[in-house]
Scaffold this motif. Structure first.
Motif, PDB file in Angstrom:
ATOM      1  N   UNK A  41       0.827  -1.222   0.000  1.00 24.25           N
ATOM      2  CA  UNK A  41       0.000   0.000   0.000  1.00 24.25           C
ATOM      3  C   UNK A  41       0.856   1.264   0.000  1.00 24.25           C
ATOM      4  N   UNK A  42       1.915   1.271   0.844  1.00 19.65           N
ATOM      5  CA  UNK A  42       2.738   2.480   0.988  1.00 19.65           C
ATOM      6  C   UNK A  42       3.395   2.849  -0.339  1.00 19.65           C
ATOM      7  N   UNK A  95       6.024  14.182   1.794  1.00 18.06           N
ATOM      8  CA  UNK A  95       6.795  13.762   2.970  1.00 18.06           C
ATOM      9  C   UNK A  95       6.205  12.475   3.550  1.00 18.06           C
ATOM     10  N   UNK A  96       4.867  12.431   3.646  1.00 16.25           N
ATOM     11  CA  UNK A  96       4.193  11.244   4.177  1.00 16.25           C
ATOM     12  C   UNK A  96       4.512  10.024   3.326  1.00 16.25           C
ATOM     13  N   UNK A  99       8.285   8.953   3.679  1.00 16.36           N
ATOM     14  CA  UNK A  99       8.575   8.310   4.966  1.00 16.36           C
ATOM     15  C   UNK A  99       7.960   6.920   5.034  1.00 16.36           C
ATOM     16  N   UNK A 100       6.724   6.790   4.543  1.00 17.44           N
ATOM     17  CA  UNK A 100       6.063   5.485   4.555  1.00 17.44           C
ATOM     18  C   UNK A 100       6.862   4.489   3.728  1.00 17.44           C
ATOM     19  N   UNK A 103      10.189   3.529   5.463  1.00 18.24           N
ATOM     20  CA  UNK A 103      10.046   2.626   6.619  1.00 18.24           C
ATOM     21  C   UNK A 103       9.628   1.229   6.178  1.00 18.24           C
ATOM     22  N   UNK A 104       8.772   1.145   5.144  1.00 16.38           N
ATOM     23  CA  UNK A 104       8.345  -0.173   4.664  1.00 16.38           C
ATOM     24  C   UNK A 104       9.537  -0.914   4.044  1.00 16.38           C
ATOM     25  N   UNK A 106      12.704  -0.486   4.733  1.00 15.77           N
ATOM     26  CA  UNK A 106      13.616  -0.870   5.810  1.00 15.77           C
ATOM     27  C   UNK A 106      13.119  -2.142   6.508  1.00 15.77           C
ATOM     28  N   UNK A 107      11.808  -2.210   6.727  1.00 12.18           N
ATOM     29  CA  UNK A 107      11.216  -3.389   7.383  1.00 12.18           C
ATOM     30  C   UNK A 107      11.350  -4.619   6.496  1.00 12.18           C
ATOM     31  N   UNK A 108      11.121  -4.437   5.189  1.00 14.46           N
ATOM     32  CA  UNK A 108      11.215  -5.571   4.256  1.00 14.46           C
ATOM     33  C   UNK A 108      12.651  -6.087   4.169  1.00 14.46           C
ATOM     34  N   UNK A 111      13.356  -8.045   7.229  1.00 16.33           N
ATOM     35  CA  UNK A 111      12.658  -9.332   7.258  1.00 16.33           C
ATOM     36  C   UNK A 111      13.380 -10.380   6.418  1.00 16.33           C
TER      37      UNK A 111
ATOM     38  N   UNK B  95       5.160  14.380  11.469  1.00 19.29           N
ATOM     39  CA  UNK B  95       4.461  13.794  10.325  1.00 19.29           C
ATOM     40  C   UNK B  95       5.226  12.576   9.809  1.00 19.29           C
ATOM     41  N   UNK B  96       6.556  12.715   9.707  1.00 11.45           N
ATOM     42  CA  UNK B  96       7.379  11.603   9.235  1.00 11.45           C
ATOM     43  C   UNK B  96       7.232  10.392  10.150  1.00 11.45           C
ATOM     44  N   UNK B  99       3.634   8.801   9.884  1.00  5.27           N
ATOM     45  CA  UNK B  99       3.445   8.058   8.626  1.00  5.27           C
ATOM     46  C   UNK B  99       4.249   6.763   8.631  1.00  5.27           C
ATOM     47  N   UNK B 100       5.489   6.833   9.115  1.00  5.43           N
ATOM     48  CA  UNK B 100       6.313   5.621   9.170  1.00  5.43           C
ATOM     49  C   UNK B 100       5.652   4.576  10.041  1.00  5.43           C
ATOM     50  N   UNK B 103       2.500   3.068   8.390  1.00  4.95           N
ATOM     51  CA  UNK B 103       2.759   2.141   7.287  1.00  4.95           C
ATOM     52  C   UNK B 103       3.362   0.840   7.789  1.00  4.95           C
ATOM     53  N   UNK B 104       4.219   0.927   8.818  1.00  8.48           N
ATOM     54  CA  UNK B 104       4.813  -0.299   9.382  1.00  8.48           C
ATOM     55  C   UNK B 104       3.741  -1.162  10.032  1.00  8.48           C
ATOM     56  N   UNK B 106       0.545  -1.201   9.333  1.00  5.76           N
ATOM     57  CA  UNK B 106      -0.312  -1.760   8.284  1.00  5.76           C
ATOM     58  C   UNK B 106       0.357  -2.985   7.645  1.00  5.76           C
ATOM     59  N   UNK B 107       1.674  -2.889   7.442  1.00  8.12           N
ATOM     60  CA  UNK B 107       2.420  -4.006   6.849  1.00  8.12           C
ATOM     61  C   UNK B 107       2.452  -5.201   7.799  1.00  8.12           C
TER      62      UNK B 107
END
Lengths: 154, 154
Positions: A41-42, A95-96, A99-100, A103-104, A106-108, A111, B95-96, B99-100, B103-104, B106-107
């Motif tokens: 989604x992000x 910006x939103x 950042x989303x 972060x996604x 980085x998480x992926x 993982x 905001x950053x 949003x981070x 999104x995290x 949600x993932x």
């Protein structure tokens, strides 16, 4: 006050708009060159936002070009207000989205291979796209602040 | 221009600062009530940013209280500029972070039970924390824009 660098219709505004257009197009290109973005989604959100930033920046780039090279356009309060509001909304959205995405990704990457697609270049492309979106946000927020600075004096 | 609602030292500025303080404290509380946040960079980042927003908002809340109830403080350009810059930086960071985190979460929720900790309330708490951070950002950016609007006339 109309001579302030970065105000609508000046050559520095043209440079800012050019930066926004180039970086948002680059972000869109880096993201869309890998079809895998569609699963998150992000990342889809980043594509949507950059799809809004590109026409906005491109239109203002053309208006600035017209204003500099052909005919100096008059500064109307209503036009500056609309440009400021557009820049404000799009800078927050950029910006939103950046950042989303960051972060996604980085998480992926944390993982490991099962979530980040096996070809490592895909995740790098997404990361580059997020970086380009950050740069696009930087230029957008700069334009936004300059136009807001000029607004009370008009 | 000094009478504009929301300017530093007015009762509406006091209300905005109260909102920022309450929502950032709530965000921090929702996040820190579950120790699992420590495993994810984005959630640690939210805690760090809210840890900066709380003292900033609390200090300005106290100054506003002093200005309203005890002695009206003079508006100095330098002070308003510092407040504007602080608000600007913290609103972007909030905001950053929001949003981070969103999104995290949600993932993690999409990934299912193995990533989102088994107790579902933990993920809900993180989501609530992100929502509170969004509200805190909203008040911060409002304060920031109002102080920036007043600045050119000083």
């Amino acid at each position: 006050m109309d001579e302030l660098p970065g105000t609508f219709g000046t050559s520095s505004s043209f440079a800012l708009r050019l930066g926004q257009t180039v970086f948002s197009l680059a972000s869109l290109f880096c993201m869309c060159s890998h079809v895998e973005f569609y699963s998150y989604t992000a990342l889809c959100y980043l594509v949507t936002v950059m799809g809004l930033v590109v026409p906005w920046s491109l239109t203002l780039l053309m208006v600035d070009t017209y204003s500099i090279f052909i005919k100096c356009l008059p500064h109307q309060r209503r036009i500056i207000l609309i440009i400021f509001l557009g820049d404000l909304v799009l800078s927050y959205l950029s910006l939103a989205a950046a950042c989303s995405t960051a972060s996604v990704i980085q998480l992926l990457q944390d993982a490991g291979g099962s979530f980040c697609p096996p070809n490592l270049k895909v995740c790098d492309g997404f990361g580059l796209s997020a970086a380009m979106a950050f740069l696009s946000w930087f230029f957008l927020s700069f334009s936004c602040l300059i136009n807001f600075w000029v607004l009370p004096s008009m």
